[in-house]
Design a protein around this motif. Sequence first.
Motif, PDB file in Angstrom:
ATOM      1  N   ALA A  53       0.844  -1.209   0.000  1.00  0.00           N
ATOM      2  CA  ALA A  53       0.000   0.000   0.000  1.00  0.00           C
ATOM      3  C   ALA A  53       0.874   1.253   0.000  1.00  0.00           C
ATOM      4  O   ALA A  53       0.538   2.252  -0.648  1.00  0.00           O
ATOM      5  N   GLU A  54       1.993   1.195   0.690  1.00  0.00           N
ATOM      6  CA  GLU A  54       2.931   2.318   0.709  1.00  0.00           C
ATOM      7  C   GLU A  54       3.514   2.551  -0.693  1.00  0.00           C
ATOM      8  O   GLU A  54       3.638   3.685  -1.144  1.00  0.00           O
ATOM      9  N   VAL A  55       3.836   1.461  -1.384  1.00  0.00           N
ATOM     10  CA  VAL A  55       4.344   1.554  -2.758  1.00  0.00           C
ATOM     11  C   VAL A  55       3.254   2.130  -3.666  1.00  0.00           C
ATOM     12  O   VAL A  55       3.524   3.013  -4.483  1.00  0.00           O
ATOM     13  N   ASP A  56       2.029   1.637  -3.524  1.00  0.00           N
ATOM     14  CA  ASP A  56       0.900   2.157  -4.321  1.00  0.00           C
ATOM     15  C   ASP A  56       0.750   3.666  -4.137  1.00  0.00           C
ATOM     16  O   ASP A  56       0.589   4.405  -5.108  1.00  0.00           O
ATOM     17  N   ALA A  57       0.794   4.108  -2.894  1.00  0.00           N
ATOM     18  CA  ALA A  57       0.620   5.531  -2.601  1.00  0.00           C
ATOM     19  C   ALA A  57       1.738   6.362  -3.239  1.00  0.00           C
ATOM     20  O   ALA A  57       1.474   7.426  -3.808  1.00  0.00           O
ATOM     21  N   GLU A  58       2.950   5.875  -3.176  1.00  0.00           N
ATOM     22  CA  GLU A  58       4.067   6.606  -3.777  1.00  0.00           C
ATOM     23  C   GLU A  58       3.925   6.671  -5.291  1.00  0.00           C
ATOM     24  O   GLU A  58       4.147   7.727  -5.898  1.00  0.00           O
ATOM     25  N   GLU A  59       3.527   5.568  -5.906  1.00  0.00           N
ATOM     26  CA  GLU A  59       3.341   5.567  -7.357  1.00  0.00           C
ATOM     27  C   GLU A  59       2.209   6.517  -7.768  1.00  0.00           C
ATOM     28  O   GLU A  59       2.323   7.223  -8.774  1.00  0.00           O
ATOM     29  N   GLU A  60       1.145   6.561  -6.982  1.00  0.00           N
ATOM     30  CA  GLU A  60       0.034   7.478  -7.269  1.00  0.00           C
ATOM     31  C   GLU A  60       0.484   8.934  -7.131  1.00  0.00           C
ATOM     32  O   GLU A  60       0.125   9.778  -7.960  1.00  0.00           O
ATOM     33  N   ASP A  61       1.271   9.226  -6.101  1.00  0.00           N
ATOM     34  CA  ASP A  61       1.792  10.583  -5.924  1.00  0.00           C
ATOM     35  C   ASP A  61       2.641  10.996  -7.119  1.00  0.00           C
ATOM     36  O   ASP A  61       2.511  12.102  -7.637  1.00  0.00           O
ATOM     37  N   ARG A  62       3.501  10.105  -7.561  1.00  0.00           N
ATOM     38  CA  ARG A  62       4.377  10.409  -8.696  1.00  0.00           C
ATOM     39  C   ARG A  62       3.561  10.613  -9.977  1.00  0.00           C
ATOM     40  O   ARG A  62       3.880  11.494 -10.780  1.00  0.00           O
ATOM     41  N   ALA A  63       2.525   9.822 -10.168  1.00  0.00           N
ATOM     42  CA  ALA A  63       1.690   9.968 -11.360  1.00  0.00           C
ATOM     43  C   ALA A  63       0.950  11.303 -11.326  1.00  0.00           C
ATOM     44  O   ALA A  63       0.826  11.973 -12.358  1.00  0.00           O
ATOM     45  N   ARG A  64       0.467  11.699 -10.159  1.00  0.00           N
ATOM     46  CA  ARG A  64      -0.220  12.985 -10.010  1.00  0.00           C
ATOM     47  C   ARG A  64       0.722  14.149 -10.335  1.00  0.00           C
ATOM     48  O   ARG A  64       0.353  15.090 -11.041  1.00  0.00           O
ATOM     49  N   ILE A  65       1.940  14.072  -9.834  1.00  0.00           N
ATOM     50  CA  ILE A  65       2.930  15.126 -10.079  1.00  0.00           C
ATOM     51  C   ILE A  65       3.252  15.185 -11.573  1.00  0.00           C
ATOM     52  O   ILE A  65       3.323  16.268 -12.167  1.00  0.00           O
ATOM     53  N   ALA A  66       3.450  14.023 -12.177  1.00  0.00           N
ATOM     54  CA  ALA A  66       3.774  13.969 -13.619  1.00  0.00           C
ATOM     55  C   ALA A  66       2.630  14.539 -14.444  1.00  0.00           C
ATOM     56  O   ALA A  66       2.860  15.247 -15.431  1.00  0.00           O
ATOM     57  N   ALA A  67       1.392  14.267 -14.052  1.00  0.00           N
ATOM     58  CA  ALA A  67       0.237  14.757 -14.803  1.00  0.00           C
ATOM     59  C   ALA A  67       0.142  16.284 -14.728  1.00  0.00           C
ATOM     60  O   ALA A  67      -0.240  16.933 -15.688  1.00  0.00           O
ATOM     61  N   ARG A  68       0.508  16.836 -13.578  1.00  0.00           N
ATOM     62  CA  ARG A  68       0.466  18.291 -13.431  1.00  0.00           C
ATOM     63  C   ARG A  68       1.504  18.986 -14.301  1.00  0.00           C
ATOM     64  O   ARG A  68       1.311  20.117 -14.707  1.00  0.00           O
TER      65      ARG A  68
END
Length: 70
Positions: A53-68
């Motif tokens: 779940a920690e890995v999932d959260a980090e990957e989601e954060d990175r995807a959000r940053i990349a999308a911005r």
Amino acid sequence: MSTDPATAPGRPPHKTSELTTSELARWRRELEQAITGIAPGAPAQADLSNALAEVDAEEEDRARIAARHA
């Protein structure tokens, strides 16, 4: 983690947020393999699931940053 050392992936030497993308992907694969190799009710299952779940959260954060910044 309280898993069997023979099947448990080691925790990376850095915080999850400090891992490179390839290190994060490798750790995800190790966790997923360890989870499938352990009985669903095993005590280590919760530790592995929390780490995943920690890995999932980090990957989601990175995807959000990349999308911005796309």
